[in-house]
Design a protein around this motif. Structure first.
Motif, mmCIF file in Angstrom:
data_model
loop_
_atom_site.group_PDB
_atom_site.id
_atom_site.type_symbol
_atom_site.label_atom_id
_atom_site.label_comp_id
_atom_site.label_asym_id
_atom_site.label_seq_id
_atom_site.Cartn_x
_atom_site.Cartn_y
_atom_site.Cartn_z
ATOM 1 N N PHE A 10 0.857 -1.178 0.000
ATOM 2 C CA PHE A 10 0.000 0.000 0.000
ATOM 3 C C PHE A 10 0.890 1.223 0.000
ATOM 4 O O PHE A 10 2.096 1.141 0.162
ATOM 5 N N GLY A 11 0.322 2.354 -0.206
ATOM 6 C CA GLY A 11 1.114 3.578 -0.249
ATOM 7 C C GLY A 11 0.262 4.791 0.055
ATOM 8 O O GLY A 11 -0.811 4.686 0.628
ATOM 9 N N HIS A 12 0.756 5.915 -0.330
ATOM 10 C CA HIS A 12 0.121 7.218 -0.222
ATOM 11 C C HIS A 12 0.146 7.793 1.194
ATOM 12 O O HIS A 12 -0.360 8.869 1.425
ATOM 13 N N THR A 13 0.724 7.097 2.145
ATOM 14 C CA THR A 13 0.827 7.664 3.495
ATOM 15 C C THR A 13 2.142 8.406 3.675
ATOM 16 O O THR A 13 2.293 9.159 4.623
ATOM 17 N N HIS A 14 3.105 8.188 2.778
ATOM 18 C CA HIS A 14 4.436 8.800 2.834
ATOM 19 C C HIS A 14 5.225 8.381 4.069
ATOM 20 O O HIS A 14 6.236 8.971 4.397
ATOM 21 N N GLU A 15 4.759 7.351 4.760
ATOM 22 C CA GLU A 15 5.456 6.806 5.920
ATOM 23 C C GLU A 15 5.891 5.387 5.600
ATOM 24 O O GLU A 15 5.061 4.479 5.553
ATOM 25 N N PRO A 16 7.196 5.157 5.356
ATOM 26 C CA PRO A 16 7.620 3.801 5.020
ATOM 27 C C PRO A 16 7.420 2.828 6.177
ATOM 28 O O PRO A 16 7.579 3.191 7.337
ATOM 29 N N MET A 17 7.025 1.615 5.834
ATOM 30 C CA MET A 17 6.919 0.551 6.833
ATOM 31 C C MET A 17 7.114 -0.778 6.128
ATOM 32 O O MET A 17 6.797 -0.924 4.955
ATOM 33 N N CYS A 18 7.659 -1.719 6.845
ATOM 34 C CA CYS A 18 7.898 -3.046 6.297
ATOM 35 C C CYS A 18 7.879 -4.024 7.466
ATOM 36 O O CYS A 18 8.681 -3.893 8.385
ATOM 37 N N CYS A 19 6.934 -4.947 7.465
ATOM 38 C CA CYS A 19 6.887 -5.909 8.553
ATOM 39 C C CYS A 19 6.270 -7.210 8.059
ATOM 40 O O CYS A 19 5.616 -7.252 7.029
ATOM 41 N N THR A 20 6.498 -8.251 8.804
ATOM 42 C CA THR A 20 5.909 -9.550 8.515
ATOM 43 C C THR A 20 5.127 -9.997 9.737
ATOM 44 O O THR A 20 5.643 -10.013 10.849
ATOM 45 N N TYR A 21 3.871 -10.312 9.517
ATOM 46 C CA TYR A 21 3.028 -10.852 10.572
ATOM 47 C C TYR A 21 3.024 -12.367 10.433
ATOM 48 O O TYR A 21 3.025 -12.895 9.327
ATOM 49 N N ASN A 22 3.015 -13.055 11.540
ATOM 50 C CA ASN A 22 3.076 -14.507 11.549
ATOM 51 C C ASN A 22 1.701 -15.133 11.698
ATOM 52 O O ASN A 22 0.744 -14.484 12.121
ATOM 53 N N GLU A 23 1.622 -16.411 11.362
ATOM 54 C CA GLU A 23 0.387 -17.157 11.556
ATOM 55 C C GLU A 23 -0.049 -17.028 13.012
ATOM 56 O O GLU A 23 0.760 -17.137 13.927
ATOM 57 N N GLY A 24 -1.320 -16.729 13.221
ATOM 58 C CA GLY A 24 -1.848 -16.572 14.572
ATOM 59 C C GLY A 24 -1.906 -15.129 15.043
ATOM 60 O O GLY A 24 -2.620 -14.817 15.987
ATOM 61 N N ASP A 25 -1.132 -14.224 14.389
ATOM 62 C CA ASP A 25 -1.202 -12.802 14.733
ATOM 63 C C ASP A 25 -2.560 -12.252 14.307
ATOM 64 O O ASP A 25 -3.178 -12.734 13.356
ATOM 65 N N THR A 26 -3.036 -11.237 15.015
ATOM 66 C CA THR A 26 -4.279 -10.574 14.649
ATOM 67 C C THR A 26 -3.948 -9.239 14.004
ATOM 68 O O THR A 26 -3.238 -8.414 14.574
ATOM 69 N N VAL A 27 -4.445 -9.043 12.787
ATOM 70 C CA VAL A 27 -4.222 -7.815 12.025
ATOM 71 C C VAL A 27 -5.590 -7.309 11.569
ATOM 72 O O VAL A 27 -6.336 -8.033 10.904
ATOM 73 N N LEU A 28 -5.916 -6.078 11.934
ATOM 74 C CA LEU A 28 -7.209 -5.486 11.565
ATOM 75 C C LEU A 28 -8.370 -6.429 11.878
ATOM 76 O O LEU A 28 -9.218 -6.718 11.049
ATOM 77 N N ASP A 29 -8.390 -6.918 13.094
ATOM 78 C CA ASP A 29 -9.455 -7.797 13.594
ATOM 79 C C ASP A 29 -9.537 -9.138 12.869
ATOM 80 O O ASP A 29 -10.577 -9.793 12.892
ATOM 81 N N THR A 30 -8.477 -9.533 12.186
ATOM 82 C CA THR A 30 -8.453 -10.821 11.495
ATOM 83 C C THR A 30 -7.289 -11.644 12.017
ATOM 84 O O THR A 30 -6.153 -11.180 12.023
ATOM 85 N N LYS A 31 -7.569 -12.852 12.480
ATOM 86 C CA LYS A 31 -6.502 -13.751 12.921
ATOM 87 C C LYS A 31 -5.925 -14.445 11.687
ATOM 88 O O LYS A 31 -6.659 -15.087 10.934
ATOM 89 N N LEU A 32 -4.624 -14.268 11.467
ATOM 90 C CA LEU A 32 -3.988 -14.799 10.269
ATOM 91 C C LEU A 32 -3.830 -16.308 10.335
ATOM 92 O O LEU A 32 -3.520 -16.863 11.388
ATOM 93 N N THR A 33 -4.010 -16.948 9.194
ATOM 94 C CA THR A 33 -3.821 -18.392 9.103
ATOM 95 C C THR A 33 -2.491 -18.729 8.433
ATOM 96 O O THR A 33 -2.162 -19.899 8.281
ATOM 97 N N LYS A 34 -1.746 -17.696 8.001
ATOM 98 C CA LYS A 34 -0.408 -17.876 7.441
ATOM 99 C C LYS A 34 0.328 -16.547 7.514
ATOM 100 O O LYS A 34 -0.262 -15.523 7.832
ATOM 101 N N LYS A 35 1.629 -16.556 7.219
ATOM 102 C CA LYS A 35 2.422 -15.328 7.249
ATOM 103 C C LYS A 35 1.920 -14.322 6.230
ATOM 104 O O LYS A 35 1.444 -14.696 5.159
#
Length: 67
Positions: A10-35
């Motif tokens: 994604f873009g347009h925020t002009h704020e760089p970010m780079c991360c990896t979420y792991n299986e089981g992490d919750t992102v935006l109210d969604t529990k991930l089933t994979k990385k």
């Protein structure tokens, strides 16, 4: 992630970010089933950063760099 994506860009925020979420992490109210790699490369104009994504042997290797 719920659609099976491995990378979210994604873009347009002009704020760089780079991360990896792991299986089981919750992102935006969604529990991930994979990385999930999430990247915003920032801004070519202001902060002058860009993103690189390398896939080596099925492993996603995201990184940010300055111009």
């Amino acid at each position: 992630a719920s659609l099976g994506a491995d990378i979210m860009l994604f873009g347009h925020t002009h704020e760089p970010m780079c991360c990896t979420y792991n299986e089981g992490d919750t992102v935006l109210d969604t529990k991930l089933t994979k990385k999930l790699c999430v990247m915003n490369p920032g801004s070519i104009g202001q902060g002058k950063t860009f993103g690189n994504i390398t896939v080596r042997n099925g492993v996603i290797l995201p990184s940010l760099a300055d111009l």
